[in-house]
Design a protein around this motif. Structure first.
Motif, PDB file in Angstrom:
ATOM      1  N   GLN A   9       4.795 -35.450 -16.588  1.00  0.00           N
ATOM      2  CA  GLN A   9       3.460 -34.862 -16.609  1.00  0.00           C
ATOM      3  C   GLN A   9       2.886 -34.770 -15.198  1.00  0.00           C
ATOM      4  OE1 GLN A   9       1.791 -37.693 -19.337  1.00  0.00           O
ATOM      5  NE2 GLN A   9       1.756 -36.217 -21.018  1.00  0.00           N
ATOM      6  N   LEU A  10       3.108 -35.792 -14.406  1.00  0.00           N
ATOM      7  CA  LEU A  10       2.619 -35.820 -13.035  1.00  0.00           C
ATOM      8  C   LEU A  10       3.272 -34.717 -12.209  1.00  0.00           C
ATOM      9  CD1 LEU A  10       0.777 -37.439 -11.115  1.00  0.00           C
ATOM     10  CD2 LEU A  10       2.743 -38.888 -10.623  1.00  0.00           C
ATOM     11  N   ILE A  11       4.588 -34.577 -12.336  1.00  0.00           N
ATOM     12  CA  ILE A  11       5.319 -33.546 -11.599  1.00  0.00           C
ATOM     13  C   ILE A  11       4.867 -32.156 -12.017  1.00  0.00           C
ATOM     14  CG2 ILE A  11       7.613 -32.529 -11.246  1.00  0.00           C
ATOM     15  CD1 ILE A  11       8.690 -35.485 -11.639  1.00  0.00           C
ATOM     16  N   LYS A  12       4.785 -31.938 -13.317  1.00  0.00           N
ATOM     17  CA  LYS A  12       4.406 -30.619 -13.829  1.00  0.00           C
ATOM     18  C   LYS A  12       2.986 -30.246 -13.399  1.00  0.00           C
ATOM     19  CE  LYS A  12       4.663 -27.855 -18.034  1.00  0.00           C
ATOM     20  NZ  LYS A  12       5.080 -27.884 -19.443  1.00  0.00           N
ATOM     21  N   GLU A  13       2.071 -31.189 -13.490  1.00  0.00           N
ATOM     22  CA  GLU A  13       0.689 -30.934 -13.096  1.00  0.00           C
ATOM     23  C   GLU A  13       0.603 -30.570 -11.610  1.00  0.00           C
ATOM     24  OE1 GLU A  13      -3.242 -33.618 -12.557  1.00  0.00           O
ATOM     25  OE2 GLU A  13      -2.305 -33.720 -14.528  1.00  0.00           O
ATOM     26  N   ALA A  14       1.320 -31.330 -10.780  1.00  0.00           N
ATOM     27  CA  ALA A  14       1.306 -31.054  -9.338  1.00  0.00           C
ATOM     28  C   ALA A  14       1.946 -29.701  -9.032  1.00  0.00           C
ATOM     29  CB  ALA A  14       2.026 -32.170  -8.590  1.00  0.00           C
ATOM     30  N   ARG A  15       3.039 -29.396  -9.710  1.00  0.00           N
ATOM     31  CA  ARG A  15       3.718 -28.115  -9.482  1.00  0.00           C
ATOM     32  C   ARG A  15       2.822 -26.956  -9.890  1.00  0.00           C
ATOM     33  NH1 ARG A  15       6.263 -24.565 -12.610  1.00  0.00           N
ATOM     34  NH2 ARG A  15       6.395 -25.925 -14.441  1.00  0.00           N
ATOM     35  N   LYS A  16       2.216 -27.048 -11.055  1.00  0.00           N
ATOM     36  CA  LYS A  16       1.364 -25.955 -11.539  1.00  0.00           C
ATOM     37  C   LYS A  16       0.098 -25.801 -10.700  1.00  0.00           C
ATOM     38  CE  LYS A  16       2.979 -25.223 -16.134  1.00  0.00           C
ATOM     39  NZ  LYS A  16       2.560 -24.640 -17.384  1.00  0.00           N
ATOM     40  N   GLN A  23      12.097 -23.546  -9.697  1.00  0.00           N
ATOM     41  CA  GLN A  23      13.116 -23.216  -8.697  1.00  0.00           C
ATOM     42  C   GLN A  23      12.587 -23.436  -7.282  1.00  0.00           C
ATOM     43  OE1 GLN A  23      16.484 -22.303  -9.287  1.00  0.00           O
ATOM     44  NE2 GLN A  23      16.498 -22.920  -7.148  1.00  0.00           N
ATOM     45  N   ASP A  24      11.326 -23.060  -7.038  1.00  0.00           N
ATOM     46  CA  ASP A  24      10.726 -23.281  -5.718  1.00  0.00           C
ATOM     47  C   ASP A  24      10.677 -24.767  -5.387  1.00  0.00           C
ATOM     48  OD1 ASP A  24      10.346 -20.549  -5.364  1.00  0.00           O
ATOM     49  OD2 ASP A  24       8.247 -20.605  -6.031  1.00  0.00           O
ATOM     50  N   VAL A  25      10.348 -25.589  -6.373  1.00  0.00           N
ATOM     51  CA  VAL A  25      10.320 -27.039  -6.155  1.00  0.00           C
ATOM     52  C   VAL A  25      11.723 -27.539  -5.841  1.00  0.00           C
ATOM     53  CG1 VAL A  25       9.902 -29.295  -7.238  1.00  0.00           C
ATOM     54  CG2 VAL A  25       8.260 -27.442  -7.540  1.00  0.00           C
ATOM     55  N   ALA A  26      12.712 -27.097  -6.603  1.00  0.00           N
ATOM     56  CA  ALA A  26      14.099 -27.517  -6.359  1.00  0.00           C
ATOM     57  C   ALA A  26      14.548 -27.093  -4.956  1.00  0.00           C
ATOM     58  CB  ALA A  26      15.028 -26.922  -7.413  1.00  0.00           C
ATOM     59  N   ASP A  27      14.223 -25.877  -4.561  1.00  0.00           N
ATOM     60  CA  ASP A  27      14.591 -25.397  -3.223  1.00  0.00           C
ATOM     61  C   ASP A  27      13.927 -26.236  -2.128  1.00  0.00           C
ATOM     62  OD1 ASP A  27      16.126 -23.404  -4.405  1.00  0.00           O
ATOM     63  OD2 ASP A  27      14.612 -21.829  -4.098  1.00  0.00           O
ATOM     64  N   ALA A  28      12.644 -26.559  -2.324  1.00  0.00           N
ATOM     65  CA  ALA A  28      11.930 -27.377  -1.344  1.00  0.00           C
ATOM     66  C   ALA A  28      12.507 -28.785  -1.276  1.00  0.00           C
ATOM     67  CB  ALA A  28      10.439 -27.423  -1.682  1.00  0.00           C
ATOM     68  N   LEU A  29      12.872 -29.351  -2.418  1.00  0.00           N
ATOM     69  CA  LEU A  29      13.491 -30.680  -2.431  1.00  0.00           C
ATOM     70  C   LEU A  29      14.825 -30.664  -1.695  1.00  0.00           C
ATOM     71  CD1 LEU A  29      12.722 -31.704  -6.114  1.00  0.00           C
ATOM     72  CD2 LEU A  29      11.788 -32.782  -4.058  1.00  0.00           C
ATOM     73  N   ASN A  30      15.632 -29.640  -1.966  1.00  0.00           N
ATOM     74  CA  ASN A  30      16.924 -29.526  -1.284  1.00  0.00           C
ATOM     75  C   ASN A  30      16.736 -29.382   0.221  1.00  0.00           C
ATOM     76  OD1 ASN A  30      18.629 -29.723  -3.536  1.00  0.00           O
ATOM     77  ND2 ASN A  30      18.363 -27.574  -4.023  1.00  0.00           N
ATOM     78  N   ALA A  31      15.778 -28.556   0.640  1.00  0.00           N
ATOM     79  CA  ALA A  31      15.534 -28.346   2.065  1.00  0.00           C
ATOM     80  C   ALA A  31      15.046 -29.640   2.729  1.00  0.00           C
ATOM     81  CB  ALA A  31      14.509 -27.229   2.271  1.00  0.00           C
ATOM     82  N   GLU A  55      15.929 -41.482  -7.661  1.00  0.00           N
ATOM     83  CA  GLU A  55      15.916 -41.521  -6.195  1.00  0.00           C
ATOM     84  C   GLU A  55      15.150 -40.341  -5.582  1.00  0.00           C
ATOM     85  OE1 GLU A  55      19.385 -39.037  -7.289  1.00  0.00           O
ATOM     86  OE2 GLU A  55      18.784 -41.021  -7.938  1.00  0.00           O
ATOM     87  N   TRP A  56      14.785 -39.368  -6.373  1.00  0.00           N
ATOM     88  CA  TRP A  56      14.098 -38.191  -5.849  1.00  0.00           C
ATOM     89  C   TRP A  56      12.586 -38.332  -5.773  1.00  0.00           C
ATOM     90  CZ3 TRP A  56      16.307 -34.232  -3.421  1.00  0.00           C
ATOM     91  CH2 TRP A  56      17.686 -34.059  -3.584  1.00  0.00           C
ATOM     92  N   TRP A  57      12.006 -39.365  -6.382  1.00  0.00           N
ATOM     93  CA  TRP A  57      10.546 -39.408  -6.448  1.00  0.00           C
ATOM     94  C   TRP A  57       9.854 -39.470  -5.095  1.00  0.00           C
ATOM     95  CZ3 TRP A  57       7.391 -43.328  -4.864  1.00  0.00           C
ATOM     96  CH2 TRP A  57       7.911 -44.617  -4.788  1.00  0.00           C
ATOM     97  N   PRO A  58      10.390 -40.165  -4.058  1.00  0.00           N
ATOM     98  CA  PRO A  58       9.693 -40.129  -2.768  1.00  0.00           C
ATOM     99  C   PRO A  58       9.666 -38.723  -2.158  1.00  0.00           C
ATOM    100  CG  PRO A  58      11.186 -42.007  -2.858  1.00  0.00           C
ATOM    101  CD  PRO A  58      11.511 -41.129  -4.042  1.00  0.00           C
ATOM    102  N   VAL A  59      10.747 -37.984  -2.335  1.00  0.00           N
ATOM    103  CA  VAL A  59      10.809 -36.614  -1.814  1.00  0.00           C
ATOM    104  C   VAL A  59       9.869 -35.715  -2.620  1.00  0.00           C
ATOM    105  CG1 VAL A  59      12.341 -34.688  -1.235  1.00  0.00           C
ATOM    106  CG2 VAL A  59      13.205 -37.023  -1.132  1.00  0.00           C
ATOM    107  N   LEU A  60       9.822 -35.916  -3.934  1.00  0.00           N
ATOM    108  CA  LEU A  60       8.885 -35.172  -4.777  1.00  0.00           C
ATOM    109  C   LEU A  60       7.448 -35.375  -4.311  1.00  0.00           C
ATOM    110  CD1 LEU A  60      10.318 -35.742  -8.343  1.00  0.00           C
ATOM    111  CD2 LEU A  60       9.656 -33.532  -7.414  1.00  0.00           C
ATOM    112  N   CYS A  61       7.120 -36.596  -3.949  1.00  0.00           N
ATOM    113  CA  CYS A  61       5.761 -36.875  -3.467  1.00  0.00           C
ATOM    114  C   CYS A  61       5.446 -36.058  -2.218  1.00  0.00           C
ATOM    115  CB  CYS A  61       5.603 -38.369  -3.166  1.00  0.00           C
ATOM    116  SG  CYS A  61       5.576 -39.401  -4.646  1.00  0.00           S
ATOM    117  N   ARG A  62       6.387 -36.006  -1.299  1.00  0.00           N
ATOM    118  CA  ARG A  62       6.169 -35.224  -0.068  1.00  0.00           C
ATOM    119  C   ARG A  62       6.050 -33.740  -0.373  1.00  0.00           C
ATOM    120  NH1 ARG A  62       9.887 -39.042   2.138  1.00  0.00           N
ATOM    121  NH2 ARG A  62      11.615 -37.641   1.761  1.00  0.00           N
TER     122      ARG A  62
END
Length: 101
Positions: A9-16, A23-31, A55-62
């Motif tokens: 819910q936190l991820i979806k809310e922040a993304r929206k 896909q944009d989020v995935a691309d940004a995480l990969n970059a 292990e991805w949550w710190p990168v998701l936060c950024r």
């Protein structure tokens, strides 16, 4: 963001709120991480509660601008629920979908 109760819910809310696609989020995480291992399906699985970002949550936060202390609290709660068998991702998708096994 304080209203979100699960990592998904936190991820979806922040993304929206940023008006971006999975896909944009995935691309940004990969970059940000210097890898090409994530696709939009990973973001979908996190948002829907099928998986935790582990292990991805710190990168998701950024990438999504989520305060790390908020995500850390939500992740800790989710991991505790998973360990107690109280979260949907603690069961196999086959069992949830078909009601068997």
């Amino acid at each position: 963001m304080e209203q979100a109760y699960t990592p998904g819910q936190l991820i979806k809310e922040a993304r929206k709120s940023g008006r971006t696609s999975q896909q944009d989020v995935a691309d940004a995480l990969n970059a940000t991480a210097g890898t090409a291992s994530l696709g939009r399906h990973s973001v979908y699985r996190w948002e829907s509660g099928l998986r935790l970002p582990e292990e991805w949550w710190p990168v998701l936060c950024r990438v999504l601008g989520i305060p790390e202390d908020v995500m850390e609290t939500v992740m800790a709660r989710a991991v505790a629920l998973r360990g107690a068998g109280g979260a949907p991702w603690s069961r196999s998708p086959c069992r949830v979908a078909s009601g068997t096994r």
